[in-house]
Design an enzyme around this catalytic site. Structure first.
Site, PDB file in Angstrom:
ATOM      1  N   GLU A 128      97.104  47.712  55.557  1.00  0.00           N
ATOM      2  CA  GLU A 128      95.948  47.386  56.835  1.00  0.00           C
ATOM      3  C   GLU A 128      96.440  46.898  57.743  1.00  0.00           C
ATOM      4  OE1 GLU A 128      92.880  45.065  55.733  1.00  0.00           O
ATOM      5  OE2 GLU A 128      94.139  43.394  56.590  1.00  0.00           O
ATOM      6  N   LYS A 173      96.685  45.005  60.802  1.00  0.00           N
ATOM      7  CA  LYS A 173      96.465  43.628  61.211  1.00  0.00           C
ATOM      8  C   LYS A 173      96.784  43.008  62.093  1.00  0.00           C
ATOM      9  CE  LYS A 173      95.529  39.621  57.743  1.00  0.00           C
ATOM     10  NZ  LYS A 173      95.736  39.855  55.803  1.00  0.00           N
ATOM     11  N   LYS A 231      87.256  47.447  58.643  1.00  0.00           N
ATOM     12  CA  LYS A 231      87.286  46.012  57.792  1.00  0.00           C
ATOM     13  C   LYS A 231      86.736  45.179  59.104  1.00  0.00           C
ATOM     14  CE  LYS A 231      89.572  44.106  54.382  1.00  0.00           C
ATOM     15  NZ  LYS A 231      90.498  43.415  54.268  1.00  0.00           N
ATOM     16  N   GLU A 233      83.374  43.890  47.987  1.00  0.00           N
ATOM     17  CA  GLU A 233      83.950  43.284  48.038  1.00  0.00           C
ATOM     18  C   GLU A 233      84.306  41.925  47.252  1.00  0.00           C
ATOM     19  OE1 GLU A 233      87.078  42.158  51.046  1.00  0.00           O
ATOM     20  OE2 GLU A 233      86.373  40.103  50.665  1.00  0.00           O
ATOM     21  N   ASN A 242      89.261  40.806  46.148  1.00  0.00           N
ATOM     22  CA  ASN A 242      89.761  39.805  46.698  1.00  0.00           C
ATOM     23  C   ASN A 242      90.802  38.506  45.736  1.00  0.00           C
ATOM     24  OD1 ASN A 242      91.396  38.800  49.114  1.00  0.00           O
ATOM     25  ND2 ASN A 242      89.454  39.640  50.090  1.00  0.00           N
ATOM     26  N   GLU A 277      93.065  43.598  46.163  1.00  0.00           N
ATOM     27  CA  GLU A 277      92.776  43.127  47.842  1.00  0.00           C
ATOM     28  C   GLU A 277      94.002  42.041  47.736  1.00  0.00           C
ATOM     29  OE1 GLU A 277      88.736  44.654  48.684  1.00  0.00           O
ATOM     30  OE2 GLU A 277      89.306  43.060  49.070  1.00  0.00           O
ATOM     31  N   SER A 278      94.927  41.526  48.464  1.00  0.00           N
ATOM     32  CA  SER A 278      95.548  41.012  49.288  1.00  0.00           C
ATOM     33  C   SER A 278      96.517  40.234  48.581  1.00  0.00           C
ATOM     34  CB  SER A 278      94.521  39.524  49.687  1.00  0.00           C
ATOM     35  OG  SER A 278      93.103  40.011  50.465  1.00  0.00           O
TER      36      SER A 278
HETATM   37  O1  LIG Z   1      93.384  37.593  55.783  1.00  0.00           O
HETATM   38  C1  LIG Z   1      92.826  36.227  55.894  1.00  0.00           C
HETATM   39  O2  LIG Z   1      93.295  34.896  56.209  1.00  0.00           O
HETATM   40  C2  LIG Z   1      91.589  36.433  56.355  1.00  0.00           C
HETATM   41  C3  LIG Z   1      90.661  34.810  56.395  1.00  0.00           C
HETATM   42  C4  LIG Z   1      89.064  34.989  56.283  1.00  0.00           C
HETATM   43  C5  LIG Z   1      88.229  36.186  56.033  1.00  0.00           C
HETATM   44  C6  LIG Z   1      89.284  37.596  55.312  1.00  0.00           C
HETATM   45  C7  LIG Z   1      90.453  37.344  55.230  1.00  0.00           C
HETATM   46  N1  LIG Z   1      91.826  38.701  55.904  1.00  0.00           N
HETATM   47  C8  LIG Z   1      90.833  39.606  54.557  1.00  0.00           C
HETATM   48  C9  LIG Z   1      91.621  40.301  53.812  1.00  0.00           C
HETATM   49  O3  LIG Z   1      90.897  40.425  52.583  1.00  0.00           O
HETATM   50  C10 LIG Z   1      92.904  40.947  53.514  1.00  0.00           C
HETATM   51  O4  LIG Z   1      93.200  41.469  55.275  1.00  0.00           O
HETATM   52  C11 LIG Z   1      93.646  42.086  53.021  1.00  0.00           C
HETATM   53  O5  LIG Z   1      93.003  41.613  51.706  1.00  0.00           O
HETATM   54  C12 LIG Z   1      95.159  42.621  52.922  1.00  0.00           C
HETATM   55  O6  LIG Z   1      95.702  40.857  52.515  1.00  0.00           O
HETATM   56  P1  LIG Z   1      97.405  40.704  52.398  1.00  0.00           P
HETATM   57  O7  LIG Z   1      97.748  41.968  52.425  1.00  0.00           O
HETATM   58  O8  LIG Z   1      97.336  39.315  51.948  1.00  0.00           O
HETATM   59  O9  LIG Z   1      97.639  40.489  54.201  1.00  0.00           O
END
Ligand SMILES: O=C(O)c1ccccc1NCC(=O)[C@H](O)[C@H](O)COP(=O)(O)O
Length: 388
Positions: free
Chosen positions: A172, A174, A235, A284, A306, A342-343
């Site tokens: 990502e 980001k 995204k 998602e 997620n 994800e995340s």
């Molecule tokens: O990342 C956030 O804080 C967030 C807050 C509100 C809605 C969506 C959000 N993030 C989108 C995502 O799902 C993440 O960017 C993506 O899965 C990557 O996650 P990470 O590896 O933890 O940065």
């Protein structure tokens, strides 16, 4: 309720005396009476006031706004019936309460978003209507007719998984997030995208939301035009099909659809549009109810789980395991759906954990974008070089 006396008490609260308690209609009845009144009479009242017989442009605009508001309220009701807590639009006007012989209004109560996801969605609703005015759908369709074909997002993930035996990586791009703030100060989206590609990413995810993530459609377009070959996920917080057409002309190969925001009918309709536009859809989910809804929809190839609760920001990677257990996991395998974890993935152990749970792809932002060389961040995440 014309003729009622409104008494101000504390800031934000006003009282209105009511002629007699038995003349007091209940709130829902009042609301629907109010709607009907507006639907059938509002423009003509304005026309009368302006002394014209034919509705003026402002009357038509008012009427359109009332209709849009009504559609938003209907969407909120449909969403709520499917367990969706995110309201698509703020309920217009403060709700009324009755206490004894008094009616009082709490200013803004009900018009305050309940959480960050709802805030994002309400902001997006305004943003998209403004963008649609500037670039109507018809003009986007003309551009798409001459756009190059999309790349195979799902195919790239499958190929990476087959090649490495590890989950295919969606890396990502980001810059910031509501939960973590700025993740990378020196943010050059094209440089990061190239580093990810070199580091072995199968696909890239490009955040396009400006207000909350400091992303943009320009970033998406710049990455596409820079010759990066990885397929690109736009995204975005999609609430309107118009955004999908726009994403397509800006170079997206796939788009995110969030089940916590979109009712089933919207998802079905948007999946069809994806097929027409050659986009893959990453649908998602973050809990069992959303997963069950999505598994009931035909034509879904990619489901993202997620681990971040988008309402509370809590991150728990065991969410992926929980949603893939038992019958849900069996149905996913039967339907040959690729699941993306994800995340919150930071270490080789995290990746191994979600792979063990059944994912064939992962979507990762923070842990790799924060590294001075985001490409090397990928080797750190997987515990080995996956670029070969
Ligand atoms: O990342 C956030 O804080 C967030 C807050 C509100 C809605 C969506 C959000 N993030 C989108 C995502 O799902 C993440 O960017 C993506 O899965 C990557 O996650 P990470 O590896 O933890 O940065």
């Amino acid at each position: 309720m014309e003729g009622l006396v409104s008494m101000k008490t504390a800031p934000g609260i006003s009282f209105q005396s009511i002629p007699s308690p038995n003349q007091r209609p209940n709130f829902f009845l009042r609301r629907s009476m109010d709607l009907q009144h507006r639907r059938f009479h509002f423009p003509s009242i304005r026309a009368q006031q302006s002394g014209t017989i034919f509705p003026r442009k402002e009357d038509e605009e008012d009427s359109l706004k009332v209709k849009e508001w009504e559609v938003g309220m209907l969407q909120n009701e449909v969403s709520a019936s499917q367990g969706i807590r995110i309201r698509r639009r703020p309920p217009s006007g403060p709700p009324l309460h009755y206490v004894g012989p008094f009616e009082f209004r709490l200013q803004n109560e009900g018009n305050t978003p309940r959480n960050i996801l709802e805030e994002i969605v309400w902001h997006k609703d305004v943003e998209v209507s403004q963008m649609k005015e500037k670039k109507p759908l018809l003009s986007l369709k003309k551009v798409i007719e001459n756009s190059p074909p999309t790349r195979d997002f799902v195919g790239a993930l499958k190929a990476a998984h087959l090649q490495t035996g590890l989950p295919g990586l969606i890396a990502e791009v980001k810059k910031a997030s509501p939960s973590r703030g700025i993740l990378r100060e020196n943010f050059d989206p094209v440089e990061i995208a190239r580093a990810y590609e070199k580091g072995g990413a199968a696909c890239l995810s490009v955040l396009t939301d400006e207000k909350y993530f400091k992303g943009s459609f320009e970033n998406l377009e710049a990455i596409r035009n820079a010759g990066v070959k990885c397929p690109l996920l736009c995204k975005e917080f999609v609430i309107d099909a118009w955004q999908m057409y726009y994403a397509r002309i800006k170079g997206a190969d796939a788009i995110l659809l969030i089940a916590a925001v979109l009712p089933d009918l919207d998802i079905r309709y948007m999946i069809k549009i994806c097929k027409m536009l050659g986009l893959a859809a990453l649908v998602e989910v973050h809990d069992e109810r959303e997963m069950d809804r999505v598994l009931g929809i035909e034509g879904i190839e990619l489901i993202g789980i997620n681990n971040r609760n988008l309402e509370t920001f809590e991150v728990d990677i065991s969410n992926t395991k929980k949603l893939l257990e038992g019958e849900r996991g069996q149905m996913i395998r039967k339907k040959d759906i690729i699941v993306v974890g994800e995340s919150g993935l930071f270490t080789p152990d995290d990746v191994a954990y979600v792979q063990e749970a059944g994912v064939k792809a992962v979507l990762v932002g923070e842990s790799i974008v924060k590294q001075s060389d985001p490409g090397k961040g990928i080797s750190g995440l997987f515990g080995k070089d996956i670029s070969l």
